[in-house]
Design a protein around this motif. Structure first.
Motif, mmCIF file in Angstrom:
data_model
loop_
_atom_site.group_PDB
_atom_site.id
_atom_site.type_symbol
_atom_site.label_atom_id
_atom_site.label_comp_id
_atom_site.label_asym_id
_atom_site.label_seq_id
_atom_site.Cartn_x
_atom_site.Cartn_y
_atom_site.Cartn_z
ATOM 1 N N ILE A 57 3.713 52.309 -16.128
ATOM 2 C CA ILE A 57 2.911 53.449 -15.648
ATOM 3 C C ILE A 57 1.497 53.376 -16.222
ATOM 4 N N LEU A 58 1.387 53.017 -17.509
ATOM 5 C CA LEU A 58 0.076 52.886 -18.145
ATOM 6 C C LEU A 58 -0.747 51.795 -17.472
ATOM 7 N N ALA A 59 -0.137 50.632 -17.237
ATOM 8 C CA ALA A 59 -0.871 49.517 -16.633
ATOM 9 C C ALA A 59 -1.327 49.842 -15.207
ATOM 10 N N LEU A 60 -0.444 50.501 -14.431
ATOM 11 C CA LEU A 60 -0.818 50.868 -13.071
ATOM 12 C C LEU A 60 -1.928 51.909 -13.059
ATOM 13 N N SER A 61 -1.911 52.812 -14.026
ATOM 14 C CA SER A 61 -2.975 53.831 -14.110
ATOM 15 C C SER A 61 -4.324 53.181 -14.425
ATOM 16 N N VAL A 62 -4.313 52.221 -15.390
ATOM 17 C CA VAL A 62 -5.576 51.527 -15.720
ATOM 18 C C VAL A 62 -6.073 50.722 -14.521
ATOM 19 N N HIS A 63 -5.150 50.084 -13.818
ATOM 20 C CA HIS A 63 -5.540 49.312 -12.648
ATOM 21 C C HIS A 63 -6.102 50.217 -11.552
ATOM 22 N N ALA A 64 -5.533 51.416 -11.402
ATOM 23 C CA ALA A 64 -6.039 52.363 -10.410
ATOM 24 C C ALA A 64 -7.470 52.787 -10.738
ATOM 25 N N LEU A 65 -7.743 52.995 -12.036
ATOM 26 C CA LEU A 65 -9.116 53.324 -12.428
ATOM 27 C C LEU A 65 -10.081 52.186 -12.073
ATOM 28 N N GLY A 66 -9.621 50.965 -12.288
ATOM 29 C CA GLY A 66 -10.463 49.821 -11.920
ATOM 30 C C GLY A 66 -10.723 49.751 -10.419
ATOM 31 N N LEU A 67 -9.706 50.094 -9.597
ATOM 32 C CA LEU A 67 -9.901 50.100 -8.150
ATOM 33 C C LEU A 67 -10.873 51.189 -7.717
ATOM 34 N N ILE A 68 -10.832 52.325 -8.419
ATOM 35 C CA ILE A 68 -11.779 53.399 -8.101
ATOM 36 C C ILE A 68 -13.222 52.929 -8.337
ATOM 37 N N VAL A 69 -13.410 52.239 -9.454
ATOM 38 C CA VAL A 69 -14.748 51.706 -9.745
ATOM 39 C C VAL A 69 -15.159 50.683 -8.675
ATOM 40 N N THR A 70 -14.224 49.838 -8.261
ATOM 41 C CA THR A 70 -14.539 48.822 -7.255
ATOM 42 C C THR A 70 -14.903 49.446 -5.923
ATOM 43 N N ARG A 71 -14.132 50.443 -5.486
ATOM 44 C CA ARG A 71 -14.427 51.081 -4.204
ATOM 45 C C ARG A 71 -15.740 51.859 -4.252
ATOM 46 N N ARG A 72 -16.053 52.431 -5.389
ATOM 47 C CA ARG A 72 -17.329 53.131 -5.509
ATOM 48 C C ARG A 72 -18.493 52.135 -5.429
ATOM 49 N N ALA A 73 -18.308 50.979 -6.059
ATOM 50 C CA ALA A 73 -19.362 49.960 -5.986
ATOM 51 C C ALA A 73 -19.494 49.406 -4.569
ATOM 52 N N ARG A 74 -18.355 49.335 -3.864
ATOM 53 C CA ARG A 74 -18.405 48.833 -2.492
ATOM 54 C C ARG A 74 -19.163 49.772 -1.575
ATOM 55 N N GLY A 75 -19.092 51.054 -1.854
ATOM 56 C CA GLY A 75 -19.779 52.039 -1.028
ATOM 57 C C GLY A 75 -21.264 52.155 -1.325
ATOM 58 N N GLN A 76 -21.745 51.507 -2.367
ATOM 59 C CA GLN A 76 -23.155 51.574 -2.714
ATOM 60 C C GLN A 76 -23.786 50.185 -2.563
ATOM 61 N N GLU A 77 -25.098 50.190 -2.548
ATOM 62 C CA GLU A 77 -25.827 48.932 -2.424
ATOM 63 C C GLU A 77 -26.044 48.323 -3.800
ATOM 64 N N ILE A 78 -25.643 47.078 -3.930
ATOM 65 C CA ILE A 78 -25.847 46.359 -5.191
ATOM 66 C C ILE A 78 -27.238 45.712 -5.152
ATOM 67 N N THR A 79 -28.099 46.126 -6.049
ATOM 68 C CA THR A 79 -29.454 45.600 -6.137
ATOM 69 C C THR A 79 -29.605 44.829 -7.445
ATOM 70 N N PRO A 80 -30.655 43.990 -7.544
ATOM 71 C CA PRO A 80 -30.880 43.282 -8.815
ATOM 72 C C PRO A 80 -31.054 44.225 -9.999
ATOM 73 N N ASP A 81 -31.501 45.454 -9.736
ATOM 74 C CA ASP A 81 -31.712 46.401 -10.835
ATOM 75 C C ASP A 81 -30.405 46.973 -11.375
ATOM 76 N N ASN A 82 -29.453 47.304 -10.482
ATOM 77 C CA ASN A 82 -28.205 47.920 -10.950
ATOM 78 C C ASN A 82 -27.051 46.931 -11.033
ATOM 79 N N ALA A 83 -27.312 45.638 -10.784
ATOM 80 C CA ALA A 83 -26.231 44.656 -10.824
ATOM 81 C C ALA A 83 -25.627 44.549 -12.227
ATOM 82 N N ARG A 84 -26.482 44.553 -13.249
ATOM 83 C CA ARG A 84 -25.979 44.463 -14.619
ATOM 84 C C ARG A 84 -25.107 45.658 -14.969
ATOM 85 N N ARG A 85 -25.510 46.836 -14.539
ATOM 86 C CA ARG A 85 -24.737 48.036 -14.860
ATOM 87 C C ARG A 85 -23.355 47.982 -14.223
ATOM 88 N N TRP A 86 -23.318 47.586 -12.950
ATOM 89 C CA TRP A 86 -22.014 47.468 -12.305
ATOM 90 C C TRP A 86 -21.181 46.360 -12.926
#
Length: 511
Positions: free
Chosen positions: A90-119
């Protein structure tokens, strides 16, 4: 006037746009080479592209980690009957779900040279979280298990997890190291606290696998960066070729327009010049022949003869320019009829015989007998032979010789060859004398100069007849000009078909 101004303005605009495009292409090529020559082999521009590839890969393989976690938990519960593995899953799946949330949020935004390091830092943090979950799995123990079965199970599960993580984070720099460094540290701590050979061996194997996968992912990432660099360079070169092609098309179009304008100008000016020139020739001829009465002053009579001769020379030059203009404009049409190449050559020799005698030049002719007629333009062929003969007489020195030959070619066509023993033409100047308005060094130094249009007109007329023109020359030995007409221009006369009476078949007698 307004049209002329707008045209010149258009030319200036096009020239400036070409300059800007050249600068843009140069900047693109320099940027590509800078990317290829960076110390790490991966420029910041490619970090953004690799980050986008990682996001796409993470979204596509979102179910890979949950499947591995569930399989590890199910197998572990089946082998050890430890319910703690369920909590860990349950712990591992929860951490993985958080990682997917971050990935989908990054997918919905434009990755620029300025924010690439932050992502990138956020993705690394998600991998570290998943690594901590695997570290928790690494410290799990089983009191009811005997032997090294549980340690073998944990080692196998960690190796599978390490391989899955390495494949999923290939485009993310140092992700494998950050994700499994806590796991290796946990295994090392367990091996120190419980110096069991199985635990020590498992820690060593996982550490060695981590080092190997870090090296392999680094190499694969570097190869991917080189592929991206090559693709980028190819795109830049394609863009450069497209710009160069457009510039070439524009230059060709303008050259064609300029050539057409030149031909129209030459034709118009030649026509306008020939009208008053005919009057000059007519009046000068009347005065030189003293039709309306004798000229008392012999100097004036000599002047009128010079005026007529100069006017005739100028008329010949204008006619050559008109012929070349019509040929270039595609308006030179052939008036084809049955002609004899030998008769044309013989007539042209008679026309230049007077000038040849003035220079004491002997003209020898060698014509094959029985040559059939040709289907060609008599006026055009006469102009070809006369131009070649005139050049031969012009450049042959006093007391020289000219040989005129006419006969068959090896392919069944006919040719006329005019050879002199003049100064010749240097080999590197032959293309020059065959070009429009081109003159060799011998012609430039000659006292009797022309426009340099005779040989180009000869080439064009023979090309209209599907023929060929060959110019052979050696310095200080002479020049040979050969005009060739193809076999399909030769009219072969067929013998008449004799009438034969029908012969009755003889009856055969059988004994």
């Amino acid at each position: 006037m307004s049209t002329g101004v707008s045209t010149s303005t258009d030319k200036i605009i096009v020239d400036k746009s070409r300059s800007h495009r050249n600068k843009a292409v140069s900047r693109a090529v320099r940027a590509t080479r800078d990317r290829l020559q960076t110390a790490t082999g991966i420029s910041p521009g490619f970090e953004r592209e690799m980050l986008q590839l990682h996001i796409a890969s993470a979204v596509q393989s979102a179910l890979a980690v949950p499947v591995v976690v569930l399989l590890v938990a199910v197998v572990g519960v089946y082998l050890t009957q430890e319910t703690g593995l369920v909590a860990w899953a349950i712990l591992a799946l929860s951490v993985h779900a958080l990682g997917l949330i971050v990935t989908r949020r990054a997918r919905g935004q434009e990755i620029t040279p300025d924010n690439a390091r932050r992502w990138q830092r956020r993705f690394i943090a998600a991998q570290v979280g998943m690594g901590l979950a695997w570290a928790v799995f690494a410290v799990q123990s089983c009191d009811a298990c005997t032997g090294s079965t549980f340690e073998l199970y944990k080692g196998s599960a960690l190796l599978v997890a390490l391989a899955v993580t390495a494949m999923g984070t290939l485009m993310l720099r140092h992700a494998v190291l950050y994700a499994f460094a806590p796991t290796v540290a946990a295994l090392a701590a367990v091996a120190v606290l419980r110096p069991d050979p199985a635990a020590i061996g498992m820690a060593a194997i996982v550490a060695a696998a981590l080092i190997f996968l870090v090296f392999m992912t680094h190499r694969l990432r570097h190869t991917s960066a080189q592929l991206l660099s090559s693709q980028s360079e190819k795109d830049d070169l394609i863009a450069e070729l497209e710009v160069a092609k457009s510039m070439s098309d524009e230059a060709r179009r303008r050259a064609e327009e300029a050539n057409l304008a030149k031909s129209r100008f030459l034709a118009s000016m030649s026509h306008e010049l020939r009208t008053p020139l005919n009057a000059i020739l007519g009046f000068s001829e009347v005065m030189s022949t003293e039709v309306l009465g004798p000229l008392d002053n012999p100097t004036y009579k000599e002047y009128t003869t010079d005026i007529h001769r100069s006017g005739q020379h100028l008329l010949n030059l204008i006619n050559e320019i008109l012929d070349l203009s019509r040929i270039e404009a595609g308006k030179y049409d052939l008036s084809e009829e049955t002609v004899s190449l030998v008769d044309i050559a013989d007539d042209c020799i008679g026309m230049v015989q007077l000038r040849a005698r003035q220079k004491n030049i002997a003209i020898t002719q060698q014509f094959e007998t029985g040559m059939p007629a040709l289907w060609a333009d008599e006026k055009a062929l006469r102009q070809v032979v006369l131009n070649l003969l005139s050049n031969a007489v012009k450049f042959t020195p006093q007391g020289g010789e000219i040989l005129v030959k006419a006969g068959w070619t090896a392919g069944g066509g006919q040719y006329v060859s005019i050879r002199d023993n003049g100064p010749g033409i240097p080999e590197d100047e032959i293309p020059v004398v065959l070009s429009a308005f081109g003159q060799g060094s011998i012609a430039i130094k000659s006292a009797e100069q022309g426009t340099g249009l005779g040989l180009p007109i000869v080439q064009a007329i023979l090309a209209k007849h599907n023929g060929e023109f060959i110019l052979k020359s050696k310095l200080r030995e002479g020049t040979e000009a050969i005009a060739i007409l193809p076999a399909k221009r030769v009219l072969q006369s067929l013998p008449a078909v004799e009438e034969t009476r029908a012969v009755k078949p003889r009856r055969k007698s059988f004994a």
